[in-house]
Design an enzyme around this catalytic site. Structure first.
Site, PDB file in Angstrom:
ATOM      1  N   PRO A  89       0.824  -1.223   0.000  1.00  0.00           N
ATOM      2  CA  PRO A  89       0.000   0.000   0.000  1.00  0.00           C
ATOM      3  C   PRO A  89       0.853   1.267   0.000  1.00  0.00           C
ATOM      4  CG  PRO A  89      -0.738  -1.542   1.703  1.00  0.00           C
ATOM      5  CD  PRO A  89       0.577  -2.050   1.206  1.00  0.00           C
ATOM      6  N   GLU A 116       2.449  -8.036   8.844  1.00  0.00           N
ATOM      7  CA  GLU A 116       2.509  -6.562   8.849  1.00  0.00           C
ATOM      8  C   GLU A 116       3.468  -6.047   7.794  1.00  0.00           C
ATOM      9  OE1 GLU A 116      -0.271  -7.075  11.011  1.00  0.00           O
ATOM     10  OE2 GLU A 116       0.265  -4.979  10.684  1.00  0.00           O
ATOM     11  N   ASP A 169      -5.561   1.332 -30.163  1.00  0.00           N
ATOM     12  CA  ASP A 169      -6.051   2.359 -31.095  1.00  0.00           C
ATOM     13  C   ASP A 169      -7.119   3.197 -30.411  1.00  0.00           C
ATOM     14  OD1 ASP A 169      -5.979  -0.003 -33.871  1.00  0.00           O
ATOM     15  OD2 ASP A 169      -4.421   1.001 -32.688  1.00  0.00           O
TER      16      ASP A 169
END
Ligand SMILES: COc1ccccc1CNc1ccc(C(N)=O)cn1
Length: 247
Positions: A89, A116, A169
Site C-alpha cells: 500500500p 505486517e 487504437d
C-alpha cells in the site's frame, strides 16, 4: 517475458495464472511464471519466515534471510537482470501507462508481503520499486501480484489476438474510459442497441464511440481528461454532447 513471484502461498498464483488470457500467454510461450516460497529457504526445524516486530506492536514481520534467499534463487533461475517490485500500500500507484512500461521489461520479480510486512532492511537491499494497486490494505500481496501478472500478460504481443490493437487504437490507449459495448439481440426488454452501431458506417461508429468515451470520462473521471491528449475534434465532440444534454 518472465515473472517470478516470491510468496508464502505459491499455489495462490496457480489459478490466476492458468485461466484465460494469462494461461494462453503461457501456453504460447509469451509469458513464463514461477513461484518461490521463502519457507523453502527458512532455517531451523520450525522454518521460521516471520518474527515479532522490534518496538512492539501487533502482528509479525517477515524475516530478511528466507526472503533474500528466495529472491536470489529467483534471480538465478533465468539469465539477465530482473527488477524487483514489492507489492505494498506504500507503493507507487499502478496505472495503465506504468503497466505498459512493466510489460516491456524482460523480467519482473514480484515480492508478496504477508502479516505486517517485511523487514525494511530487505526492502532497502533487494527491492527496486514498491507498487500499489490501490489505496486499500489486503491480507497479502498475492492478489496485487496477480493483478500485475494479468495486466502485463494481456499486453504481450500475441496474447489478445486483435482486441489489444483495438484497445491501443481506442481510448484506453490514451487514458480515456472505454465506450459502452453492445451485442445481440438488437431489441431487448432492457432496451435497443444504438442505431449508429447498426449503421455499418465505420466513421460514424468511431466518432460515436470516441464521443461516448469522452463524455464518460468527463462525467466519471474528469481528472483523467486533463492528462488525456485531447485534439480539436475531441473538444468539438464534448461540446456537442454537452449542448445535446443542455448541460
Ligand atoms: C498488511 O499487508 C501488507 C502490509 C505491508 C506491505 C504489504 C502488505 C500485503 N498487503 C497488501 C499488498 C499490496 C496492497 C496494494 N494496495 O497494492 C495492499 N495490501
Amino acid at each position: 517475458m518472465r515473472i517470478d513471484v516470491v510468496t508464502l502461498f505459491p499455489e495462490f498464483m496457480d489459478q490466476a495464472a492458468t485461466v484465460g488470457v494469462v494461461g494462453r500467454a503461457r501456453e504460447r510461450g509469451l509469458l513464463a511464471l514461477q513461484g518461490w516460497n521463502p519457507r523453502d529457504y527458512a532455517e531451523g526445524n520450525y522454518r521460521r519466515v516471520d518474527d515479532r516486530p522490534f518496538g512492539g506492536g501487533p502482528g509479525m514481520v517477515m524475516l530478511i534471510d528466507p526472503l533474500r534467499a528466495a529472491i536470489t534463487a529467483a534471480r538465478a533461475a533465468a539469465p539477465g537482470p530482473a527488477r524487483v517490485f514489492y507489492m505494498s500500500p506504500q507503493g507507487r500507484p499502478l496505472t495503465q501507462a506504468r503497466v505498459r512500461e512493466l510489460a516491456a521489461l524482460p523480467r519482473l520479480i514480484l515480492l508478496c508481503g504477508r502479516y505486517e510486512g517485511v523487514d525494511e532492511r530487505l526492502l532497502q537491499a533487494e527491492v527496486d520499486e514498491e507498487l500499489s494497486i490501490g489505496d486499500y490494505v489486503l491480507s497479502g500481496g498475492e492478489l496485487a501480484a496477480a493483478v500485475v501478472v494479468d495486466a502485463v500478460a494481456r499486453l504481450q504481443n500475441g496474447a489478445l489476438n486483435d482486441a489489444l490493437s483495438a484497445e491501443q487504437d481506442s481510448f484506453e490507449g490514451d487514458g480515456l474510459l472505454d465506450c459502452p459495448h453492445y451485442t445481440r439481440p438488437v431489441e431487448h426488454a432492457l432496451g435497443r442497441v444504438p442505431d449508429v452501431l447498426l449503421s455499418g458506417n465505420h466513421a460514424d461508429i468511431a466518432r460515436w464511440r470516441r464521443q461516448q468515451s469522452l463524455v464518460r470520462t468527463a462525467v466519471r473521471r474528469p481528472e483523467l481528461l486533463d492528462e488525456a491528449a485531447l485534439g480539436q475534434a475531441d473538444r468539438r465532440l464534448l461540446d456537442a454532447a454537452r449542448a445535446a444534454e443542455g448541460t
